[in-house]
Design a protein around this motif. Structure first.
Motif, PDB file in Angstrom:
ATOM      1  N   GLU A  34      -4.687  87.615  90.930  1.00 41.85           N
ATOM      2  CA  GLU A  34      -4.584  86.241  91.422  1.00 41.85           C
ATOM      3  C   GLU A  34      -3.997  85.285  90.384  1.00 41.85           C
ATOM      4  O   GLU A  34      -3.663  84.129  90.703  1.00 41.85           O
ATOM      5  N   GLN A  35      -3.852  85.744  89.151  1.00 42.09           N
ATOM      6  CA  GLN A  35      -3.356  84.880  88.088  1.00 42.09           C
ATOM      7  C   GLN A  35      -1.834  84.728  88.151  1.00 42.09           C
ATOM      8  O   GLN A  35      -1.119  85.705  88.429  1.00 42.09           O
ATOM      9  N   PRO A  36      -1.316  83.532  87.889  1.00 41.28           N
ATOM     10  CA  PRO A  36       0.140  83.310  88.015  1.00 41.28           C
ATOM     11  C   PRO A  36       0.995  84.244  87.177  1.00 41.28           C
ATOM     12  O   PRO A  36       2.110  84.594  87.572  1.00 41.28           O
ATOM     13  N   GLU A  37       0.473  84.665  86.015  1.00 41.20           N
ATOM     14  CA  GLU A  37       1.264  85.523  85.134  1.00 41.20           C
ATOM     15  C   GLU A  37       1.218  86.994  85.531  1.00 41.20           C
ATOM     16  O   GLU A  37       1.959  87.813  84.966  1.00 41.20           O
ATOM     17  N   HIS A  38       0.379  87.366  86.497  1.00 41.48           N
ATOM     18  CA  HIS A  38       0.294  88.764  86.910  1.00 41.48           C
ATOM     19  C   HIS A  38       1.622  89.204  87.527  1.00 41.48           C
ATOM     20  O   HIS A  38       2.289  88.421  88.215  1.00 41.48           O
ATOM     21  N   PRO A  39       2.036  90.454  87.303  1.00 42.13           N
ATOM     22  CA  PRO A  39       3.317  90.917  87.841  1.00 42.13           C
ATOM     23  C   PRO A  39       3.474  90.734  89.349  1.00 42.13           C
ATOM     24  O   PRO A  39       4.591  90.463  89.833  1.00 42.13           O
ATOM     25  N   VAL A  40       2.397  90.853  90.118  1.00 40.69           N
ATOM     26  CA  VAL A  40       2.510  90.656  91.560  1.00 40.69           C
ATOM     27  C   VAL A  40       2.853  89.209  91.878  1.00 40.69           C
ATOM     28  O   VAL A  40       3.707  88.926  92.741  1.00 40.69           O
ATOM     29  N   GLN A  41       2.217  88.261  91.180  1.00 38.79           N
ATOM     30  CA  GLN A  41       2.518  86.854  91.438  1.00 38.79           C
ATOM     31  C   GLN A  41       3.920  86.482  90.941  1.00 38.79           C
ATOM     32  O   GLN A  41       4.593  85.640  91.554  1.00 38.79           O
ATOM     33  N   GLN A  42       4.361  87.107  89.880  1.00 41.39           N
ATOM     34  CA  GLN A  42       5.735  86.877  89.422  1.00 41.39           C
ATOM     35  C   GLN A  42       6.745  87.433  90.433  1.00 41.39           C
ATOM     36  O   GLN A  42       7.801  86.835  90.668  1.00 41.39           O
ATOM     37  N   LEU A  43       6.395  88.574  91.038  1.00 40.49           N
ATOM     38  CA  LEU A  43       7.245  89.135  92.080  1.00 40.49           C
ATOM     39  C   LEU A  43       7.284  88.205  93.294  1.00 40.49           C
ATOM     40  O   LEU A  43       8.349  87.975  93.876  1.00 40.49           O
ATOM     41  N   ASN A  44       6.136  87.661  93.670  1.00 39.21           N
ATOM     42  CA  ASN A  44       6.093  86.718  94.784  1.00 39.21           C
ATOM     43  C   ASN A  44       6.936  85.484  94.501  1.00 39.21           C
ATOM     44  O   ASN A  44       7.660  84.997  95.383  1.00 39.21           O
ATOM     45  N   LEU A  45       6.848  84.974  93.296  1.00 39.00           N
ATOM     46  CA  LEU A  45       7.615  83.790  92.918  1.00 39.00           C
ATOM     47  C   LEU A  45       9.112  84.065  93.024  1.00 39.00           C
ATOM     48  O   LEU A  45       9.872  83.246  93.574  1.00 39.00           O
ATOM     49  N   GLN A  46       9.555  85.222  92.527  1.00 43.19           N
ATOM     50  CA  GLN A  46      10.977  85.554  92.598  1.00 43.19           C
ATOM     51  C   GLN A  46      11.418  85.753  94.043  1.00 43.19           C
ATOM     52  O   GLN A  46      12.534  85.380  94.428  1.00 43.19           O
ATOM     53  N   THR A  47      10.545  86.321  94.867  1.00 43.49           N
ATOM     54  CA  THR A  47      10.859  86.496  96.283  1.00 43.49           C
ATOM     55  C   THR A  47      11.121  85.152  96.943  1.00 43.49           C
ATOM     56  O   THR A  47      12.102  84.981  97.688  1.00 43.49           O
ATOM     57  N   LEU A  48      10.251  84.184  96.688  1.00 46.57           N
ATOM     58  CA  LEU A  48      10.441  82.861  97.288  1.00 46.57           C
ATOM     59  C   LEU A  48      11.701  82.183  96.756  1.00 46.57           C
ATOM     60  O   LEU A  48      12.405  81.497  97.507  1.00 46.57           O
ATOM     61  N   ARG A  49      11.982  82.374  95.487  1.00 48.97           N
ATOM     62  CA  ARG A  49      13.227  81.804  94.941  1.00 48.97           C
ATOM     63  C   ARG A  49      14.445  82.389  95.648  1.00 48.97           C
ATOM     64  O   ARG A  49      15.373  81.667  96.028  1.00 48.97           O
ATOM     65  N   ASP A  50      14.453  83.698  95.826  1.00 47.04           N
ATOM     66  CA  ASP A  50      15.606  84.353  96.440  1.00 47.04           C
ATOM     67  C   ASP A  50      15.764  83.961  97.907  1.00 47.04           C
ATOM     68  O   ASP A  50      16.872  83.713  98.377  1.00 47.04           O
ATOM     69  N   LEU A  51      14.668  83.929  98.642  1.00 48.85           N
ATOM     70  CA  LEU A  51      14.749  83.677 100.081  1.00 48.85           C
ATOM     71  C   LEU A  51      15.008  82.209 100.398  1.00 48.85           C
ATOM     72  O   LEU A  51      15.616  81.897 101.421  1.00 48.85           O
ATOM     73  N   SER A  52      14.537  81.325  99.538  1.00 48.69           N
ATOM     74  CA  SER A  52      14.730  79.891  99.791  1.00 48.69           C
ATOM     75  C   SER A  52      15.999  79.347  99.169  1.00 48.69           C
ATOM     76  O   SER A  52      16.458  78.257  99.545  1.00 48.69           O
ATOM     77  N   SER A  53      16.563  80.087  98.202  1.00 45.51           N
ATOM     78  CA  SER A  53      17.684  79.590  97.387  1.00 45.51           C
ATOM     79  C   SER A  53      17.300  78.307  96.659  1.00 45.51           C
ATOM     80  O   SER A  53      18.139  77.436  96.412  1.00 45.51           O
TER      81      SER A  53
END
Length: 331
Positions: free
Chosen positions: A154-173
Motif C-alpha cells: 500500500e506504500q507509494p514507493e512499493h513497486p506495485v504502486q509505482q507500476l500503477n502510477l506509470q499505468t495512469l501516466r501512460d493511459l492519461s497522457s
C-alpha cells in the motif's frame, strides 16, 4: 455551461452542489463538458479498473489463474454481500495469503441486509468485508508475480504502486500525477477530469492504447460487463446501470467521483468523468442519470430511484428531494 444538483426542502433550494464533468474520445479529444473539465480531482475508487492492469502487466493472471469474476472484484467497490466475501476469501487463498496481509482495514458491509445479518450474528466485520478487499488482493497478487514482498504493497514507493502510477501516466497522457492516501490506505491519484476521462475512453477502445495495455483493458471491460453484480451490488448504481445499458462500464468513487466507459455511442467510444465539487455522493447519482439521459443512452421512462431521490428525516417522512440540472458544451 454549468451543472448542479439541487437539494430541495419544502419546495425551496437548500443546497447547490456544483458539478464538473468531461466527455473525451480515446485520442484525448474533449468532446463535451460542463463546469471545469480541467478540474483536478482525486479519482478514488474510480481508478480501480486501471489499478487492475497490474494483474496483466505483472503476469499475475496467468500465474494464479485469476478468473473474470476475481478481476471484476479487483475493480469493485463491493457491497459486502456473501458472494463478495466468498470470492474475496477464495481469491486471497488462491495467492497463498491470509487476511493479515490486507492493509485495507475492516468496515461493515454497505449492503443493509448483510450489515444487519452480521450485527445480529454478533460478528465483527473483517478486512474481507471492506469494499476494496478485491483491489488489495489484486495488488498483492501483482506483487507476488513481480517477485517482490507483498507486505507494504500500500506504500507509494512499493513497486506495485509505482507500476500503477506509470499505468495512469501512460493511459492519461498526463505526467504530473499527484496522489494522496485513499480511505483504504493505498495511494489515490489526482488528475484533471479530461485526462482521467481519456483513460475510460481507452477502456472502451483498448486498441487505441499502447500495445502492452490492450489485453488488460479489454479483459477488465469484459469482466466488469460479465459480472456487474460483483462490481458493486444489486441495489447499487454501478451494477444497475451496467445491467440496463449495453456497452457501459461504470465505476463509482468516493466523495462524488464517477467514471464511465461507453462503446458504440453516436460519438464512437467515449470516456466520462464526473466530480461533485462538494464531495456529495447523494448529489452524484442524480447527475449521472441526468447525463446519460442527455446523451440519449438512458430512457427517462426507465424507473430508477436515483433520478429524483427523496430526502427523508429521522421519522422517515419525506421532506425534500434531489434534482440534477445540466447544460453541456459541445466542443
Amino acid at each position: 455551461m454549468n451543472a448542479y444538483t439541487y437539494a430541495y426542502r419544502g419546495g425551496l433550494i437548500e443546497n447547490r452542489h456544483k458539478v464538473s464533468l468531461a466527455i473525451v474520445s480515446p485520442t484525448g479529444q474533449l468532446l463535451a463538458y460542463s463546469g471545469n473539465p480541467h478540474l483536478a480531482a482525486h479519482m478514488r475508487s474510480s481508478a480501480k479498473p486501471f489499478q487492475a492492469q497490474a494483474l496483466y502487466l505483472s503476469g499475475a493472471v496467468e500465474r494464479f489463474g485469476i478468473t473474470p469474476a476475481e478481476v471484476a472484484l479487483t475493480c469493485a467497490s463491493h457491497d459486502g454481500m456473501q458472494q463478495h466475501i466468498a470470492i474475496a476469501a477464495n481469491y486471497l487463498h488462491k495467492i497463498g495469503l491470509d487476511t493479515s496481509y490486507l492493509a485495507c482495514g475492516a468496515h461493515l458491509p454497505f449492503d443493509p441486509a448483510s450489515r444487519k445479518a452480521l450485527q445480529q450474528a454478533g460478528q465483527a466485520p473483517t478486512a474481507l468485508h471492506n469494499n476494496c478487499s478485491g483491489k488489495h488482493t489484486g495488488m498483492m497478487a501483482a506483487a507476488l508475480a513481480m517477485g517482490v514482498e507483498p507486505r507494504g504493497y500500500e506504500q507509494p514507493e512499493h513497486p506495485v504502486q509505482q507500476l500503477n502510477l506509470q499505468t495512469l501516466r501512460d493511459l492519461s497522457s498526463f505526467s504530473q500525477i499527484a496522489y494522496g492516501v485513499d480511505g483504504c490506505s493505498v495511494p489515490t491519484f489526482v488528475l484533471p477530469l479530461a485526462p482521467a476521462a481519456r483513460m475510460f475512453a481507452l477502456l472502451a477502445q483498448p486498441e487505441a492504447a499502447l500495445p502492452k495495455y490492450r489485453e488488460g483493458l479489454e479483459a477488465v471491460f469484459k469482466a466488469m460487463r460479465q459480472h456487474p453484480d460483483l462490481v458493486a451490488g444489486p441495489q447499487s448504481i454501478d451494477t444497475v446501470l451496467m445491467e440496463k445499458i449495453p456497452h457501459l462500464v461504470a465505476k463509482r468513487g468516493a466523495d462524488g467521483y464517477y467514471g464511465m466507459a461507453l462503446r458504440d455511442t453516436r460519438w464512437g467510444h467515449i470516456g466520462i468523468t464526473i466530480k461533485i465539487e462538494s464531495g456529495s455522493n447523494e448529489a452524484r447519482e442524480p447527475m449521472v442519470i441526468r447525463l446519460l439521459e442527455e446523451l440519449g443512452l438512458l430512457s427517462p421512462e426507465v424507473e430508477l430511484e436515483w433520478r429524483r431521490p427523496l430526502i427523508r428525516n429521522v421519522r422517515k417522512l419525506e421532506v425534500g428531494h434531489l434534482e440534477a440540472r445540466l447544460e453541456l458544451c459541445w466542443a
